[in-house]
Design an enzyme around this catalytic site. Sequence first.
Site, PDB file in Angstrom:
ATOM      1  N   ALA A 185      -8.248  -2.741  -0.481  1.00 27.90           N
ATOM      2  CA  ALA A 185      -9.230  -2.222  -1.430  1.00 27.90           C
ATOM      3  C   ALA A 185      -9.414  -0.732  -1.146  1.00 27.90           C
ATOM      4  CB  ALA A 185     -10.538  -2.968  -1.273  1.00 27.90           C
TER       5      ALA A 185
ATOM      6  N   GLY B 290      -7.127  -6.214   1.199  1.00 29.63           N
ATOM      7  CA  GLY B 290      -7.038  -6.733  -0.169  1.00 29.63           C
ATOM      8  C   GLY B 290      -5.604  -6.837  -0.654  1.00 29.63           C
TER       9      GLY B 290
ATOM     10  N   GLU C 110      -4.450 -10.045   0.632  1.00 28.55           N
ATOM     11  CA  GLU C 110      -5.174 -11.080  -0.127  1.00 28.55           C
ATOM     12  C   GLU C 110      -4.613 -11.210  -1.544  1.00 28.55           C
ATOM     13  OE1 GLU C 110      -9.528 -11.011   1.968  1.00 28.55           O
ATOM     14  OE2 GLU C 110      -9.014  -9.277   0.763  1.00 28.55           O
TER      15      GLU C 110
ATOM     16  N   GLU D 282      -9.561  -5.216   8.134  1.00 29.63           N
ATOM     17  CA  GLU D 282     -10.939  -4.837   7.791  1.00 29.63           C
ATOM     18  C   GLU D 282     -11.811  -4.681   9.030  1.00 29.63           C
ATOM     19  OE1 GLU D 282      -9.158  -7.236   6.368  1.00 29.63           O
ATOM     20  OE2 GLU D 282      -9.483  -7.301   4.199  1.00 29.63           O
TER      21      GLU D 282
HETATM   22  N1  DAK Z   1      -8.201   3.013   0.446  1.00 24.24           N
HETATM   23  C1  DAK Z   1      -8.213   4.304   0.040  1.00 24.24           C
HETATM   24  N2  DAK Z   1      -7.274   5.209   0.379  1.00 24.24           N
HETATM   25  C2  DAK Z   1      -6.285   4.798   1.193  1.00 24.24           C
HETATM   26  C3  DAK Z   1      -6.202   3.462   1.656  1.00 24.24           C
HETATM   27  C4  DAK Z   1      -7.220   2.544   1.250  1.00 24.24           C
HETATM   28  N3  DAK Z   1      -7.233   1.234   1.605  1.00 24.24           N
HETATM   29  N4  DAK Z   1      -5.109   3.354   2.448  1.00 24.24           N
HETATM   30  C5  DAK Z   1      -4.529   4.576   2.459  1.00 24.24           C
HETATM   31  N5  DAK Z   1      -5.228   5.448   1.691  1.00 24.24           N
HETATM   32  C6  DAK Z   1      -4.945   6.852   1.446  1.00 24.24           C
HETATM   33  C7  DAK Z   1      -5.218   7.691   2.688  1.00 24.24           C
HETATM   34  O1  DAK Z   1      -6.590   8.032   2.791  1.00 24.24           O
HETATM   35  C8  DAK Z   1      -4.349   8.892   2.402  1.00 24.24           C
HETATM   36  O2  DAK Z   1      -5.020   9.722   1.467  1.00 24.24           O
HETATM   37  P1  DAK Z   1      -5.035  11.347   1.627  1.00 24.24           P
HETATM   38  O3  DAK Z   1      -5.547  11.608   2.974  1.00 24.24           O
HETATM   39  O4  DAK Z   1      -3.575  11.723   1.450  1.00 24.24           O
HETATM   40  O5  DAK Z   1      -5.913  11.808   0.504  1.00 24.24           O
HETATM   41  C9  DAK Z   1      -3.135   8.287   1.719  1.00 24.24           C
HETATM   42  O6  DAK Z   1      -3.559   7.033   1.188  1.00 24.24           O
HETATM   43  C10 DAK Z   1      -1.975   8.047   2.681  1.00 24.24           C
HETATM   44  O7  DAK Z   1      -2.455   7.279   3.759  1.00 24.24           O
HETATM   45  P2  DAK Z   1      -2.137   7.602   5.309  1.00 24.24           P
HETATM   46  O8  DAK Z   1      -2.025   9.099   5.490  1.00 24.24           O
HETATM   47  O9  DAK Z   1      -3.140   6.895   6.129  1.00 24.24           O
HETATM   48  O10 DAK Z   1      -0.694   6.951   5.455  1.00 24.24           O
HETATM   49  P3  DAK Z   1       0.008   6.407   6.779  1.00 24.24           P
HETATM   50  O11 DAK Z   1       1.423   6.121   6.392  1.00 24.24           O
HETATM   51  O12 DAK Z   1      -0.259   7.318   7.939  1.00 24.24           O
HETATM   52  O13 DAK Z   1      -0.731   5.021   7.124  1.00 24.24           O
HETATM   53  C11 DAK Z   1      -1.671   2.854   6.565  1.00 24.24           C
HETATM   54  C12 DAK Z   1      -0.562   3.913   6.269  1.00 24.24           C
HETATM   55  C13 DAK Z   1      -1.527   1.791   5.460  1.00 24.24           C
HETATM   56  C14 DAK Z   1      -1.395   2.198   7.909  1.00 24.24           C
HETATM   57  C15 DAK Z   1      -3.053   3.532   6.566  1.00 24.24           C
HETATM   58  O14 DAK Z   1      -3.198   4.296   5.373  1.00 24.24           O
HETATM   59  C16 DAK Z   1      -4.179   2.545   6.616  1.00 24.24           C
HETATM   60  O15 DAK Z   1      -4.514   2.012   7.666  1.00 24.24           O
HETATM   61  N6  DAK Z   1      -4.859   2.326   5.466  1.00 24.24           N
HETATM   62  C17 DAK Z   1      -6.037   1.488   5.393  1.00 24.24           C
HETATM   63  C18 DAK Z   1      -5.690   0.018   5.565  1.00 24.24           C
HETATM   64  C19 DAK Z   1      -6.923  -0.839   5.532  1.00 24.24           C
HETATM   65  O16 DAK Z   1      -7.843  -0.703   6.359  1.00 24.24           O
HETATM   66  N7  DAK Z   1      -6.988  -1.737   4.560  1.00 24.24           N
HETATM   67  C20 DAK Z   1      -8.154  -2.636   4.386  1.00 24.24           C
HETATM   68  C21 DAK Z   1      -9.167  -1.972   3.457  1.00 24.24           C
HETATM   69  S1  DAK Z   1     -10.604  -2.991   3.200  1.00 24.24           S
HETATM   70  C22 DAK Z   1     -13.327  -7.600  -2.329  1.00 24.24           C
HETATM   71  C23 DAK Z   1     -11.974  -7.672  -2.486  1.00 24.24           C
HETATM   72  C24 DAK Z   1     -11.137  -7.127  -1.535  1.00 24.24           C
HETATM   73  C25 DAK Z   1     -11.677  -6.466  -0.442  1.00 24.24           C
HETATM   74  C26 DAK Z   1     -13.018  -6.392  -0.289  1.00 24.24           C
HETATM   75  C27 DAK Z   1     -13.864  -6.950  -1.236  1.00 24.24           C
HETATM   76  N8  DAK Z   1     -14.228  -8.164  -3.333  1.00 24.24           N
HETATM   77  C28 DAK Z   1     -13.651  -8.997  -4.355  1.00 24.24           C
HETATM   78  C29 DAK Z   1     -15.589  -7.832  -3.319  1.00 24.24           C
HETATM   79  C30 DAK Z   1     -10.739  -5.849   0.489  1.00 24.24           C
HETATM   80  C31 DAK Z   1     -11.115  -4.955   1.435  1.00 24.24           C
HETATM   81  C32 DAK Z   1     -10.086  -4.136   2.062  1.00 24.24           C
HETATM   82  O17 DAK Z   1      -8.922  -4.219   1.760  1.00 24.24           O
END
Ligand code: DAK
Length: 259
Positions: free
Chosen positions: A67, A110, A113, A133
Amino acid sequence: MSLQFIKVNTQAEKFIALIELNRPKELNALNRELMLEIRDTLRLLDDDENVRTIILTGGEKVFAAGADIKQMANATAIDMLNIDQFSTWDQIKKTKKPIIAAVSGFALGGGCELAMTCDMIVASETARFGQPEIRIGTMPGAGGTQRLTRAVGKTVAMEMVLSGRFLTATEALQYGLVNRVVPAELLIDEALKLAREIAAKSPVAVKLAKEAVNAAFNNTLDEGLLFERKNFYLTFASEDQKEGMAAFVEKRTPDFKGK
Ligand code: DAK
């Protein structure tokens, strides 16, 4: 319908629609608008009799990084309640036609998921599955503690959800999260191959069978068996069942019409 965050191709192959997540700079982070586009597209494709199987894919480096954290970061619990994103996710679950996720690179939070909400997962060797998360102070909210646990079992799910560890594609295959693992350059070909196999079957029987397999998750065994039996009977109301069995007897390929 104009689409900003996904691309849809219904012409690549007969009876198969391809949805591609298209927010590459944000690693296909699933913002609300993207999820609404998926919901609306799936509704249309489910009603389109020229579509029998749907493939959902991302990019080569990433399927979806979860997400959109930036969109969620300052939300309150009440914002989350009012936005009610779950209804969007529920629509994916309600799609009657089979959906195959073709996953390359990261499928996180997400993103993982979303792949698990699909019916089958074809993964590339570069695929990485995770529910990270916990690293950002929250926990899965769209099935990551439920579908993942049913797919890989409690101990592996617990480790992934509590520590944020990612699974490699090989591990995902070993634990039963994905159907197969293929070299990245063959990912879409392999997903198409599977989609083609399914699209050649009776669309009526495919829908009823999908419903019955899903019933295994929500019912006791006896309830599930009863549900299965009713859907089995229902296939005998279709022209496709007559065609399928006649074709077998006549030693020819059946021509299913979805009637
Ligand atoms: N959201 C927003 N931006 C993101 C992102 C994300 N999940 N993942 C990456 N980006 C953005 C980064 O901020 C960066 O943006 P800029 O700095 O260039 O502006 C760009 O994408 C490139 O990312 P990285 O520089 O970090 O790239 P790397 O190759 O170094 O790393 C990575 C890739 C995938 C390992 C890293 O980006 C990462 O850890 N990303 C976050 C992964 C994460 O924590 N995912 C879980 C998010 S929480 C719901 C439904 C679903 C959910 C909740 C509620 N409901 C129905 C209510 C789900 C929640 C989640 O998924």
